[in-house]
Design an enzyme around this catalytic site. Structure first.
Site, PDB file in Angstrom:
ATOM      1  N   CYS A 113       0.848  -1.196   0.000  1.00 56.32           N
ATOM      2  CA  CYS A 113       0.000   0.000   0.000  1.00 56.32           C
ATOM      3  C   CYS A 113       0.888   1.253   0.000  1.00 56.32           C
ATOM      4  CB  CYS A 113      -0.968  -0.043   1.176  1.00 56.32           C
ATOM      5  SG  CYS A 113      -2.391   1.049   0.930  1.00 56.32           S
ATOM      6  N   HIS A 218      -3.691  -5.122   0.466  1.00 52.14           N
ATOM      7  CA  HIS A 218      -3.106  -5.582   1.740  1.00 52.14           C
ATOM      8  C   HIS A 218      -3.146  -7.114   1.826  1.00 52.14           C
ATOM      9  CE1 HIS A 218      -2.324  -1.887   4.046  1.00 52.14           C
ATOM     10  NE2 HIS A 218      -3.290  -1.374   3.315  1.00 52.14           N
ATOM     11  N   GLU A 220      -1.477  -9.101   3.598  1.00 55.37           N
ATOM     12  CA  GLU A 220      -1.329  -9.614   4.974  1.00 55.37           C
ATOM     13  C   GLU A 220      -2.676  -9.795   5.670  1.00 55.37           C
ATOM     14  OE1 GLU A 220      -0.835  -6.591   4.026  1.00 55.37           O
ATOM     15  OE2 GLU A 220      -1.512  -5.177   5.561  1.00 55.37           O
TER      16      GLU A 220
END
Ligand code: MN
Length: 242
Positions: A113, A218, A220
């Site tokens: 990001c 994102h 994760e």
């Protein structure tokens, strides 16, 4: 000589003032993703002594540039517009220094990001300070009031890219929590994914280095529901083997 038996993956953090004190912090999702991929996560605190960037880079085998607030536009030669969210030039300076030192040493780097945008700025590119205001694009990329693993739009991964060789599919649904995007791509980078309507750059990679990848989404926060994104962290840890 180090006695650590696994790759050390540095993760950048930010300093946030809460009720009474300021804390240096980062989303636990990055830590979990790196740990479960076989790496040893090491949080890099935000400090002002830029000369220590080299010392931190010497401690790690790969670098994750985490997400966060907007990069201050003066770092890419523009004046801030009103829609800029609260920027943190301290963090920008520190992370640009970390990136430059890691880049010199050919360390694998994953920018997420804001981290992807930082890679572009560090190498001479620019950003749209606000997609809706500066760029004629109907697709909204800022998923307000949605869970972190809510997949918001699709991305198309470009063929013959490192990213395509890592991920399980070339057509993926991703989350989206950004109101900024890459405007001018820095020299030495290529686009490795675009949003489904083709307008927004969603991933980049360095054309010369073995593993410098940035993604605008994102991953994760997606690994529990969409294990495909494990592959990105797995590849980073794999390339970081020393
Ligand atoms: Mn997006």
């Amino acid at each position: 000589m180090r006695k650590i038996n696994k790759p050390v993956i540095g993760i950048t953090t930010f300093c946030k003032k809460e009720t009474h004190k300021s804390y240096d912090k980062v989303s636990c999702s990055y830590i979990k993703a790196i740990s479960e991929s076989g790496g040893l996560p090491l949080l890099i605190p935000l400090i002002d002594n830029l000369q220590d960037a080299k010392n931190y880079i010497d401690l790690i085998d790969a670098l994750v540039l985490s997400g966060g607030k907007d990069i201050f536009p003066l770092f890419y030669g523009e004046k801030p517009i009103d829609l800029l969210t609260k920027a943190n030039p301290r963090r920008d300076k520190w992370e640009l220094e970390l990136f430059n030192r890691a880049y010199e040493l050919d360390l694998p780097i994953l920018g997420i990001c804001r981290g992807m945008q930082l890679i572009n700025v560090a190498l001479g590119g620019t950003l749209y300070q606000d997609i809706a205001y500066q760029y004629n694009n109907d697709l909204i990329h800022l998923a307000q009031d949605k869970d972190l693993d809510y997949v918001y739009h699709k991305v198309n991964i470009a063929e013959n890219t490192i990213l395509a060789s890592i991920l399980c599919s070339n057509h993926l649904s991703v989350n989206s929590y950004h109101h900024q995007a890459i405007k001018d791509l820095a020299p030495g980078l290529k686009i490795s994914a675009v949003s489904e309507e083709g307008a927004v750059i969603e991933a980049i990679e360095d054309v010369d280095k073995e593993f410098i990848i940035g993604v605008q989404w994102h991953p994760e926060d997606l690994i529990e529901l969409h294990p495909c994104f494990n592959e990105l962290f797995g590849a980073l840890v794999e390339r970081a083997r020393y």
